[in-house]
Design an enzyme around this catalytic site. Structure first.
Site, short mmCIF file in Angstrom:
data_model
loop_
_atom_site.label_atom_id
_atom_site.label_comp_id
_atom_site.label_asym_id
_atom_site.label_seq_id
_atom_site.Cartn_x
_atom_site.Cartn_y
_atom_site.Cartn_z
N ASP A 22 0.87 -1.20 0.00
CA ASP A 22 0.00 0.00 0.00
C ASP A 22 0.89 1.23 0.00
O ASP A 22 1.73 1.41 0.87
CB ASP A 22 -0.90 -0.02 1.24
CG ASP A 22 -1.98 1.07 1.19
OD1 ASP A 22 -3.10 0.79 1.62
OD2 ASP A 22 -1.69 2.19 0.75
N ASP A 130 -3.69 2.30 -5.35
CA ASP A 130 -2.39 2.28 -4.66
C ASP A 130 -2.18 1.05 -3.79
O ASP A 130 -1.33 1.04 -2.92
CB ASP A 130 -2.20 3.57 -3.85
CG ASP A 130 -2.79 3.48 -2.47
OD1 ASP A 130 -3.85 2.83 -2.31
OD2 ASP A 130 -2.19 4.05 -1.54
N GLU A 131 -2.94 0.00 -4.05
CA GLU A 131 -2.92 -1.12 -3.13
C GLU A 131 -3.07 -2.44 -3.88
O GLU A 131 -3.89 -2.55 -4.78
CB GLU A 131 -4.14 -0.90 -2.21
CG GLU A 131 -4.26 -1.80 -1.06
CD GLU A 131 -5.60 -1.58 -0.35
OE1 GLU A 131 -6.23 -0.51 -0.49
OE2 GLU A 131 -6.02 -2.53 0.29
N1 DCP Z 1 -8.38 8.66 -1.68
C1 DCP Z 1 -9.39 9.61 -1.94
N2 DCP Z 1 -10.43 9.77 -1.06
C2 DCP Z 1 -10.47 9.03 0.07
C3 DCP Z 1 -9.47 8.08 0.34
C4 DCP Z 1 -8.42 7.92 -0.56
O1 DCP Z 1 -9.34 10.29 -2.96
N3 DCP Z 1 -11.47 9.20 0.93
C5 DCP Z 1 -7.27 8.56 -2.63
C6 DCP Z 1 -6.12 9.42 -2.18
C7 DCP Z 1 -5.10 8.45 -1.64
C8 DCP Z 1 -5.38 7.21 -2.44
O2 DCP Z 1 -6.77 7.23 -2.71
O3 DCP Z 1 -3.77 8.94 -1.82
C9 DCP Z 1 -5.02 5.93 -1.73
O4 DCP Z 1 -5.81 5.77 -0.57
P1 DCP Z 1 -5.23 5.24 0.78
O5 DCP Z 1 -6.39 4.94 1.66
O6 DCP Z 1 -4.23 4.17 0.56
O7 DCP Z 1 -4.52 6.52 1.41
P2 DCP Z 1 -3.07 7.08 1.21
O8 DCP Z 1 -2.26 6.26 0.27
O9 DCP Z 1 -3.19 8.51 0.83
O10 DCP Z 1 -2.46 7.06 2.64
P3 DCP Z 1 -1.84 5.82 3.44
O11 DCP Z 1 -0.41 6.15 3.64
O12 DCP Z 1 -2.60 5.80 4.74
O13 DCP Z 1 -2.07 4.59 2.63
MG MG Z 2 -2.12 4.19 0.52
#
Ligand code: DCP
Ligand code: MG
Length: 406
Positions: A22, A130-131
Site C-alpha cells: 500500500d 495504490d494497493e
Molecule cells: N483517496 C481519496 N479519497 C479518500 C481516500 C483515498 O481520494 N477518501 C485517494 C487518495 C489516496 C489514495 O486514494 O492517496 C489511496 O488511498 P489510501 O487509503 O491508501 O490513502 P493514502 O495512500 O493517501 O495514505 P496511506 O499512507 O494511509 O495509505
Molecule cells: Mg495508501
C-alpha cells in the site's frame, strides 16, 4: 492469551506467502515526485481550496499534515482551518501546500508501480489505485521473506520514486494488517508461527472491515482487541454480526482461506511501450503505434470482445500523460480501423519527444465466454456487464462521432 483452535474442517493456507503493498499518502507522494520541494512538508491533495470555491474534500494528506488532524474525506474547509495554505500565512505559522487532484498523473505512477508488482509476484490482485496483494509463495521463503519484502519496497522507491508500505503474512487479511502496521515506509513480516501473537494485542479496528461503528459494537461485548475476538464465543459473534461476524472471527484467529486471484473483467484492453530514451522520430512512433494496434487487435480476438472507443496515450517526459480517443456509433472489432484511428490520433503529437506510447480500446462488450484478465491502464473495477452478445465484425455500420477529447 491462547487462541481458540481452528474450526474443524477449515482448510488452512499456511503454505501461502502473501504480500500486501500500500503506497504511502499516495497522491501526495506523486505530487512530491514532480515537485521535490514538497518533500518533508505538509501537503494536502484535494479540491475546493481556491478562493471562491465553497465545497470540496481532502483526497489525502501527507503524514506531516496528518499531525495537524488533516485526513482523507475531510471537508476542505476543515483542513484549511487546521492548516491554511502556505501562501496565505506568515512563514512561521504552520501551513500546508495544497494541490488539486490529477488522476491521470496518479494513474501513470500507479501503472509504473504495478509493472514492478507483476514482475515480483506470481499473482497480483489490485484492489485500488495504490494497493495490491501479491502471491509470492514460489518466489521466497519465510526465512528470507523480510529481504524479499524489502526488495519490493526498494524497487518501487528506486524505479518509480514513491514510498510504499509492505506487509507479508500467511494470508491476505493478515498481510493487509501488516502493511498498515508500521506506516509510512513500513515493513512488517509475520511468519505463520508469529501470527497469533502479532494479532492478539492489536485494537479491533485494525481488522479490515471493522470501522468505528462495528468497533464500538465489539467493545460493548468487551472485545477491544483482535485477540479478544479470537477468544470470543462464535455464537455470540454470529448472533450479533451474522456471517460477517463469522468471517471476522476467523480472521482474528488467523484464518483466511482466500487465495490471491486476479480481478475480473477489464474495462479496457491496452498495450503500451516505454522508450528508454524519449523518441521524437515520427517513423519510429508510428511504427510502434501500428504494432501496438495489432497487439491490441489480437488481444481483442482472444477475448472475443467488441469495443466502441479507440484511444491512444502519449507520455511526454517525465510523466505528462496525454490521452486522446474516438468513440464510434456502435461496438466493433475492426483491426484496420483501430490502427488508422490510433495513427490519426497520434498525428497531433508529431514533433514531440515521447517517453511512452499506448493504444487502448474501451467501452467493451463481452460475449458469453470471455476469459477474465487484467489489461487496462486505468482502474480495473469488476464490471457488471450483462454479457450480451453483439454482432461480429463487418455486421455493424459505422457511424463516426466527432472525437471525444479529454
Ligand atoms: N483517496 C481519496 N479519497 C479518500 C481516500 C483515498 O481520494 N477518501 C485517494 C487518495 C489516496 C489514495 O486514494 O492517496 C489511496 O488511498 P489510501 O487509503 O491508501 O490513502 P493514502 O495512500 O493517501 O495514505 P496511506 O499512507 O494511509 O495509505
Ligand atoms: Mg495508501
Amino acid at each position: 492469551m491462547p487462541m481458540a483452535g481452528r474450526l474443524p474442517g477449515a482448510t488452512t493456507t499456511d503454505q501461502q506467502i502473501v504480500l500486501h503493498v500500500d503506497m504511502d499518502c499516495f497522491y501526495a507522494s506523486c505530487e512530491r515526485l514532480r515537485e521535490p520541494e514538497l518533500r518533508g512538508e505538509p501537503v494536502v491533495v484535494g479540491m475546493g481550496y481556491e478562493p471562491g470555491d465553497s465545497v470540496g474534500a481532502v483526497a489525502t494528506a501527507s503524514y506531516e499534515a496528518r499531525e495537524y488532524g488533516v485526513e482523507s474525506a475531510q471537508p476542505i474547509s476543515e483542513a484549511l482551518e487546521r492548516l491554511p495554505r502556505t501562501s496565505s500565512t506568515e512563514s512561521s505559522e504552520p501551513a500546508a501546500y495544497y494541490r488539486p487532484v490529477d488522476m491521470e498523473y496518479y494513474q501513470e505512477i500507479a501503472a509504473a508501480v504495478r509493472e514492478i508488482l507483476h514482475d515480483l509476484g506470481d499473482t497480483v490482485r489490485e484492489v485500488s489505485i495504490d494497493e495490491a496483494y501479491l502471491d509470492v509463495t514460489d518466489r521466497t521463503d519465510w526465512d528470507v521473506a523480510e529481504g524479499f519484502s524489502r526488495h519490493v519496497k526498494q524497487r518501487i522507491r528506486s524505479t518509480v520514486g514513491v514510498p510504499a508500505s509492505v506487509g507479508a503474512a500467511p494470508n491476505m487479511s493478515a498481510a493487509k494488517i501488516a502493511s498498515d502496521h508500521d506506516k509510512p515506509d513500513g515493513l512488517t513480516v509475520v511468519p505463520p508461527d508469529e501470527l497469533e501473537d502479532f494479532l492478539a494485542d492489536l485494537p479491533i479496528e485494525d481488522l479490515h472491515g471493522v470501522g468505528p461503528v462495528s468497533a464500538s459494537a465489539f467493545r460493548e461485548l468487551d472485545i477491544a482487541t483482535i485477540g479478544d475476538l479470537a477468544d470470543a464465543d462464535i455464537e455470540t459473534i454470529e448472533d450479533r454480526f451474522g456471517d460477517r461476524g463469522r468471517e471476522l472471527h476467523n480472521r482474528a484467529r488467523g484464518i483466511d482461506d482466500r487465495t490471491v486471484t486476479e480481478r475480473g473483467r477489464p474495462k479496457s484492453l491496452s498495450r503500451e511501450t516505454s522508450f528508454g530514451d524519449p523518441v521524437s522520430d515520427w517513423d519510429v512512433l508510428s511504427e510502434q503505434v501500428t504494432a501496438l494496434s495489432r497487439a491490441v487487435s489480437s488481444r481483442v480476438d482472444r477475448k472475443d470482445v467488441l469495443y466502441q472507443t479507440v484511444g491512444i496515450k502519449v507520455v511526454l517526459p517525465p510523466y505528462d500523460v496525454k490521452t486522446r480517443e474516438r468513440t464510434f456509433g456502435g461496438p466493433i472489432d475492426e483491426p484496420d480501423l483501430l490502427r488508422e484511428t490510433a495513427l490519426e490520433l497520434l498525428d497531433e503529437f508529431e514533433g514531440e519527444s515521447v517517453r511512452k506510447v499506448g493504444v487502448r480500446v474501451s467501452k467493451l462488450s463481452f460475449s458469453e465466454n470471455e476469459q477474465s484478465d487484467l489489461d487496462s491502464w486505468t482502474d480495473r473495477t469488476d464490471s457488471s456487464d450483462t454479457g450480451r452478445s453483439y454482432p461480429r465484425r463487418g455486421q455493424v455500420s459505422l457511424e463516426r462521432f466527432a472525437p471525444e477529447r479529454r
